[in-house]
Design a protein around this motif. Sequence first.
Motif, PDB file in Angstrom:
ATOM      1  N   LEU A  53      44.366  46.335  38.220  1.00 19.23           N
ATOM      2  CA  LEU A  53      43.195  46.699  37.413  1.00 19.23           C
ATOM      3  C   LEU A  53      42.239  47.603  38.178  1.00 19.23           C
ATOM      4  O   LEU A  53      41.252  48.078  37.622  1.00 19.23           O
ATOM      5  N   VAL A  54      42.539  47.821  39.484  1.00 24.30           N
ATOM      6  CA  VAL A  54      41.663  48.611  40.334  1.00 24.30           C
ATOM      7  C   VAL A  54      42.004  50.094  40.216  1.00 24.30           C
ATOM      8  O   VAL A  54      43.171  50.466  40.081  1.00 24.30           O
ATOM      9  N   HIS A  55      40.988  50.931  40.257  1.00 20.55           N
ATOM     10  CA  HIS A  55      41.168  52.382  40.228  1.00 20.55           C
ATOM     11  C   HIS A  55      42.109  52.828  41.347  1.00 20.55           C
ATOM     12  O   HIS A  55      42.005  52.311  42.455  1.00 20.55           O
ATOM     13  N   PRO A  56      43.059  53.722  41.134  1.00 21.72           N
ATOM     14  CA  PRO A  56      43.235  54.522  39.914  1.00 21.72           C
ATOM     15  C   PRO A  56      44.152  53.894  38.877  1.00 21.72           C
ATOM     16  O   PRO A  56      44.407  54.490  37.845  1.00 21.72           O
ATOM     17  N   HIS A  57      44.678  52.687  39.151  1.00 25.86           N
ATOM     18  CA  HIS A  57      45.569  52.037  38.173  1.00 25.86           C
ATOM     19  C   HIS A  57      44.779  51.529  36.968  1.00 25.86           C
ATOM     20  O   HIS A  57      45.267  51.573  35.844  1.00 25.86           O
ATOM     21  N   GLY A  58      43.586  51.020  37.223  1.00 23.46           N
ATOM     22  CA  GLY A  58      42.743  50.466  36.159  1.00 23.46           C
ATOM     23  C   GLY A  58      41.336  51.044  36.214  1.00 23.46           C
ATOM     24  O   GLY A  58      41.095  52.084  36.835  1.00 23.46           O
ATOM     25  N   ARG A  59      40.391  50.347  35.597  1.00 16.74           N
ATOM     26  CA  ARG A  59      39.040  50.875  35.439  1.00 16.74           C
ATOM     27  C   ARG A  59      38.051  50.310  36.452  1.00 16.74           C
ATOM     28  O   ARG A  59      36.901  50.695  36.461  1.00 16.74           O
ATOM     29  N   ILE A  60      38.461  49.370  37.286  1.00 21.78           N
ATOM     30  CA  ILE A  60      37.553  48.805  38.283  1.00 21.78           C
ATOM     31  C   ILE A  60      37.398  49.804  39.425  1.00 21.78           C
ATOM     32  O   ILE A  60      38.372  50.123  40.120  1.00 21.78           O
ATOM     33  N   ASP A  61      36.188  50.335  39.619  1.00 23.00           N
ATOM     34  CA  ASP A  61      35.986  51.349  40.647  1.00 23.00           C
ATOM     35  C   ASP A  61      34.744  51.088  41.494  1.00 23.00           C
ATOM     36  O   ASP A  61      34.244  51.978  42.165  1.00 23.00           O
ATOM     37  N   GLN A  62      34.217  49.859  41.451  1.00 14.78           N
ATOM     38  CA  GLN A  62      33.072  49.517  42.260  1.00 14.78           C
ATOM     39  C   GLN A  62      33.314  48.174  42.927  1.00 14.78           C
ATOM     40  O   GLN A  62      33.927  47.269  42.355  1.00 14.78           O
ATOM     41  N   ALA A  63      32.801  48.051  44.162  1.00 12.68           N
ATOM     42  CA  ALA A  63      32.982  46.806  44.898  1.00 12.68           C
ATOM     43  C   ALA A  63      32.318  45.634  44.193  1.00 12.68           C
ATOM     44  O   ALA A  63      32.834  44.520  44.168  1.00 12.68           O
ATOM     45  N   SER A  64      31.154  45.893  43.576  1.00 11.31           N
ATOM     46  CA  SER A  64      30.445  44.810  42.891  1.00 11.31           C
ATOM     47  C   SER A  64      31.246  44.284  41.703  1.00 11.31           C
ATOM     48  O   SER A  64      31.267  43.082  41.429  1.00 11.31           O
ATOM     49  N   THR A  65      31.932  45.175  41.004  1.00 13.20           N
ATOM     50  CA  THR A  65      32.753  44.748  39.865  1.00 13.20           C
ATOM     51  C   THR A  65      33.924  43.901  40.336  1.00 13.20           C
ATOM     52  O   THR A  65      34.243  42.861  39.739  1.00 13.20           O
ATOM     53  N   LEU A  66      34.558  44.337  41.419  1.00 12.78           N
ATOM     54  CA  LEU A  66      35.675  43.565  41.948  1.00 12.78           C
ATOM     55  C   LEU A  66      35.217  42.187  42.419  1.00 12.78           C
ATOM     56  O   LEU A  66      35.926  41.191  42.256  1.00 12.78           O
ATOM     57  N   GLY A  67      34.012  42.130  42.965  1.00 15.34           N
ATOM     58  CA  GLY A  67      33.469  40.834  43.366  1.00 15.34           C
ATOM     59  C   GLY A  67      33.307  39.892  42.195  1.00 15.34           C
ATOM     60  O   GLY A  67      33.532  38.682  42.308  1.00 15.34           O
ATOM     61  N   GLY A  68      32.924  40.426  41.032  1.00  8.98           N
ATOM     62  CA  GLY A  68      32.818  39.597  39.840  1.00  8.98           C
ATOM     63  C   GLY A  68      34.153  39.031  39.413  1.00  8.98           C
ATOM     64  O   GLY A  68      34.251  37.878  38.976  1.00  8.98           O
ATOM     65  N   TYR A  69      35.209  39.827  39.537  1.00 10.69           N
ATOM     66  CA  TYR A  69      36.545  39.337  39.196  1.00 10.69           C
ATOM     67  C   TYR A  69      36.995  38.250  40.162  1.00 10.69           C
ATOM     68  O   TYR A  69      37.693  37.313  39.773  1.00 10.69           O
ATOM     69  N   MET A  70      36.597  38.379  41.444  1.00 14.30           N
ATOM     70  CA  MET A  70      36.931  37.329  42.400  1.00 14.30           C
ATOM     71  C   MET A  70      36.280  36.012  41.995  1.00 14.30           C
ATOM     72  O   MET A  70      36.882  34.930  42.091  1.00 14.30           O
ATOM     73  N   GLY A  71      35.044  36.103  41.524  1.00 13.96           N
ATOM     74  CA  GLY A  71      34.386  34.900  41.012  1.00 13.96           C
ATOM     75  C   GLY A  71      35.083  34.347  39.799  1.00 13.96           C
ATOM     76  O   GLY A  71      35.156  33.121  39.596  1.00 13.96           O
ATOM     77  N   GLY A  72      35.643  35.231  38.947  1.00 16.65           N
ATOM     78  CA  GLY A  72      36.386  34.774  37.782  1.00 16.65           C
ATOM     79  C   GLY A  72      37.638  34.002  38.156  1.00 16.65           C
ATOM     80  O   GLY A  72      38.024  33.047  37.466  1.00 16.65           O
ATOM     81  N   ILE A  73      38.287  34.402  39.262  1.00 19.56           N
ATOM     82  CA  ILE A  73      39.462  33.659  39.741  1.00 19.56           C
ATOM     83  C   ILE A  73      39.053  32.246  40.142  1.00 19.56           C
ATOM     84  O   ILE A  73      39.729  31.261  39.804  1.00 19.56           O
TER      85      ILE A  73
END
Length: 590
Positions: A53-73
């Motif tokens: 889901l991370v850029h360039p494969h997906g739309r996640i292109d910011q560290a803060s956004t990826l951190g939110g997904y880590m919290g979702g896990i």
Amino acid sequence: MPATVIEEPPGISAIFSDGTDCTRWVNTVVRGKRVSTQNPVLARELLHGLADLVHPHGRIDQASTLGGYMGGIRVLTNGLAELGFTGSAAELTRGRLAAHWISGKHRPVDEGRARAMLRRFDDLYGGLRPEVRELVEGRRFVSNRRRDRNFMQPYSETEWSRLTEVCRTEVRESYAAHRLAVKTAESGQDPHVGGWTDTNLLWLYSQVGPVEAAPFATWTSDHPSGLSRARFPWRPSWEAAKLFPTVSTMLGYRLLFGVYTGIVPDGLDDLGLGDVDWAGDKTILLDYVKGRTAGESRTLTTRATRLLQQWTDHSALSRRFVPPELRDALWVRYDTRGQGSWMTQPAAGETVRGWVAARGLVGDDGEPLALHMHRIRTTYDSMRDRRAWAGSRRATLDPNRSPQVEGDHYLGAGTPKQRELVDEIIAEAQNDMLRRSEPPVVLEGEDVAELVRDYPQKVAALGLDDEALAALVGGVRDVFTAACGDQLSGLHGPKGKPCPARPWVCLLCPLALFTPRHLPNLMRLRAFFARQWDQMTQAEFMGVFGRYDQRLAEILTPDAYFTSKALLAAAAQVTDDDAELPLRPEEGTR
């Protein structure tokens, strides 16, 4: 349970759009924060889905956004563990996953992130059961739960009037002071030559700007003017506020523009000069962006156009000295506090409250009026003249809103007087529908006794005496298509004045009485409908004449009310020409 360190899964080798090394960042986040999970197997699989889901494969292109997904896990794995599940994604069942999401022990955003990672993991590895995949692709549980909503009520009519008047006063007085200051500055000269007077200081500000003018406003004690330094301190004086709009002036314009247009607050705040498109000399087409949808446009009313013209003139001098990156912003103003600078962002809440208090603007409760930009929009729609409705055919206030949003947020919010008027309109509409559903009053002859015998309830409702009934049946009260029970009733126009209804409106009027002498005109009206059908589309005809044409067909059905012989004799008198009917010029068919 002790924290389990999740190693970086293979596949995370992308670079964020801002240049951050995703691989290094994931390792830092996971190991540095030591993500606590009670199901490391599922967490590792979710990380595989997250990797794609991370850029360039997906739309996640910011560290803060990826951190939110880590919290979702963490939320998903620990939540399932509390329900007794610590297996892999392949072992996950629909019931267990649904039980976790139905529990509501998470935010809607966490559920959305978990769905995205599970869906991507299944796309890559096919690890989910079909029924689990179906659940993942379905609608969210948390977002579908009913919530209590407290929508903002509109301001009362007195509060709205006070707010409008305060804004108009602010705009009028500040613009008058600005024009006077500009005119005064034109008659000034260099203070080092003509002395440090108010006029010359305005000249200096108009030449080099308020921020840049301060260093020039210095002198020695032996200056020819003889004025002391205390007379004009280093910081920009109040004179600059006349030439260059401040936050107080901007608020007056900004609030009044919202009152005049009802544009969403986020759309107003982000306006630039490039969004103003002139269509002729007196019309402006304004483009703006509505936060929850997309770009929209609106043709401004005359007073909104004049106000926008005045603001651009009021701020024109300021734009000569504004930094290039801020020059295109619409609501640019000069900050007189501190060192002095140019600002374009919305006014802070504390500033707005101070502005309200300084002008004595109070609500109906006697307390300072709580200004909220979204509430201004709601009040604008509530106060709006309903005759100006335009847009979609469902006649909503704004075609960009769904009926549910409009009903919940805008049409349902009104003052007591407005709600009373709406109730009256609804009652009138319901009564009108009931009247139209009544069968027509048709007599085979011209006998009062026949009318009283066949329509006793109608006679009682009319409340006419014997003389009036005789006049009704005898033709004294005839109009074009029928005899009218009371032309001054006000059913289709002002009460006490002759009815202004068009000839075909009588077909559905409860006061109309049809007799054999009206047959020729009824036939002429049927011919008129036929001509209109030929020149109009089906949708247009049904919208304008459809219900009247259906009633006319009911009345003229052979042997229903009149004999076929009487109908043929009446039809023979029709020449099929517009001159046979009392039509307005725009209603003609030839």
